[in-house]
Design a protein around this motif. Structure first.
Motif, PDB file in Angstrom:
ATOM      1  N   CYS A  12       0.887  -1.227  -0.055  1.00 44.93           N
ATOM      2  CA  CYS A  12       0.002   0.096   0.033  1.00 44.93           C
ATOM      3  C   CYS A  12       0.778   1.214   0.100  1.00 44.93           C
ATOM      4  CB  CYS A  12      -0.912  -0.164   1.280  1.00 44.93           C
ATOM      5  SG  CYS A  12      -1.855   1.504   1.508  1.00 44.93           S
ATOM      6  N   HIS A  21      -5.772  -6.613   1.032  1.00 48.13           N
ATOM      7  CA  HIS A  21      -6.577  -5.733   0.291  1.00 48.13           C
ATOM      8  C   HIS A  21      -7.898  -6.288  -0.003  1.00 48.13           C
ATOM      9  CE1 HIS A  21      -2.769  -3.811  -0.267  1.00 48.13           C
ATOM     10  NE2 HIS A  21      -3.500  -2.658  -0.979  1.00 48.13           N
ATOM     11  N   LYS A  83      -9.000  -2.053  -2.677  1.00 47.83           N
ATOM     12  CA  LYS A  83      -8.972  -1.014  -1.288  1.00 47.83           C
ATOM     13  C   LYS A  83      -8.057  -1.555  -0.183  1.00 47.83           C
ATOM     14  CE  LYS A  83     -12.333   0.163   0.830  1.00 47.83           C
ATOM     15  NZ  LYS A  83     -13.500   1.262   1.135  1.00 47.83           N
ATOM     16  N   CYS A  84      -7.109  -0.744   0.390  1.00 44.69           N
ATOM     17  CA  CYS A  84      -6.337  -1.555   1.345  1.00 44.69           C
ATOM     18  C   CYS A  84      -7.181  -1.406   2.696  1.00 44.69           C
ATOM     19  CB  CYS A  84      -4.900  -0.540   1.436  1.00 44.69           C
ATOM     20  SG  CYS A  84      -4.222  -0.777   3.111  1.00 44.69           S
ATOM     21  N   THR A  90      -6.930   3.790   0.257  1.00 46.06           N
ATOM     22  CA  THR A  90      -5.853   3.708  -0.821  1.00 46.06           C
ATOM     23  C   THR A  90      -6.409   2.716  -1.740  1.00 46.06           C
ATOM     24  OG1 THR A  90      -4.155   4.383   0.705  1.00 46.06           O
ATOM     25  CG2 THR A  90      -3.653   3.285  -1.881  1.00 46.06           C
ATOM     26  N   SER A  92      -6.075   0.611  -5.453  1.00 45.14           N
ATOM     27  CA  SER A  92      -5.041   0.351  -6.640  1.00 45.14           C
ATOM     28  C   SER A  92      -5.608  -0.688  -7.723  1.00 45.14           C
ATOM     29  CB  SER A  92      -4.014  -0.715  -5.831  1.00 45.14           C
ATOM     30  OG  SER A  92      -3.401   0.403  -4.761  1.00 45.14           O
TER      31      SER A  92
END
Length: 269
Positions: A12, A21, A83-84, A90, A92
């Motif tokens: 992350c 995640h 998403k973290c 966060t 990704s």
């Protein structure tokens, strides 16, 4: 573990460590994903799991090799948005890769997927650790600075140089606005169309920056101009130093005056 949580921890960029995640879901509570399958004929070693790396190596071997047999294998590339679960914010993009043989032969609890996360994790040598929290730096300047750091960590040298110039100009414009608002009506106001070179000079004239900072900011200006107009790159270590200097400057011109020690009137020399 829920099917919506990836089994392996991925980096992350906000937490700056590997975290679990989870899949980002749409309005119908379905994961945002795209799955691509591809069939390959590969040389498969007897009694051994196959991976995509193995497949790439084995295809080049001669078919006459007696310890290999040709098999058809489905490979799966799954693209997902995650998403973290550490910071909870966060987002990704992840490419998940596997194949049917890996899925069939994987031990219980093991992850049959390999992962590629984007943006990619920074190279360890150039992963910057922030020294300052920037409590009083304007949010738009802080976000601009953070974008420069992310570009640098991803190896985007020209973008980093252009971004450093932008941060320099942002610092100058913020303080020139402050200077202009406090100028006596009898004094000629500061023009709006100043060059960055002149703006840096004005910050020195008003004792907002020191002479060493003035020299470095002028160098950052020139390096940024060369990156944008001449596509001239620079050594990464030099850019690393420039980021640290600008971090120090941001702290000095925005945060230092607001520190508890600076605000303590009871302190005597």
């Amino acid at each position: 573990m829920s099917d919506n949580i990836l089994r392996s921890r991925l980096y992350c960029r906000n937490c700056q460590i590997k975290q679990l995640h989870e899949l980002v879901m749409n309005q119908d509570n379905q994961p945002l994903k795209y799955v691509e399958t591809k069939k390959k004929k590969v040389k498969h070693r007897h009694n051994q799991d196959i991976t995509e790396l193995d497949a790439a190596k084995e295809v080049s071997l001669a078919a006459s090799n007696s310890i290999h047999e040709e098999v058809e294998c489905l490979f799966y590339d799954k693209y997902v948005i995650v998403k973290c679960r550490g910071c909870g914010e966060t987002v990704s993009f992840v490419k998940m890769t596997t194949n049917e043989l890996a899925i069939e032969s994987v031990e219980e609890g093991k992850d049959p997927y390999t992962y590629k996360i984007y943006p990619e994790p920074p190279r360890r040598k150039y992963r910057l650790q922030g020294k300052y929290s920037f409590q009083h730096v304007p949010q738009w300047i802080k976000e601009l600075r953070n974008e420069v750091v992310r570009a640098f960590e991803q190896g985007a040298i020209l973008l980093s140089l252009a971004g450093l110039r932008m941060v320099t100009e942002a610092i100058c414009k913020q303080h020139i606005d402050i200077i202009s608002s406090g100028i006596d009506s009898n004094i000629e106001p500061i023009p709006n169309n100043l060059s960055l070179q002149k703006m840096i000079d004005i910050l020195l004239d008003h004792n907002i920056i020191t002479k060493p900072h003035h020299v470095i900011l002028q160098k950052v200006r020139v390096l940024g101009n060369k990156a944008v107009h001449q596509f001239t790159s620079q050594d990464r270590d030099l850019i690393h130093i420039a980021i640290e200097v600008l971090d120090n400057l941001l702290y000095n011109v925005f945060d230092l005056e607001q520190s508890k020690l600076a605000q303590n009137d009871n302190f005597t020399f």
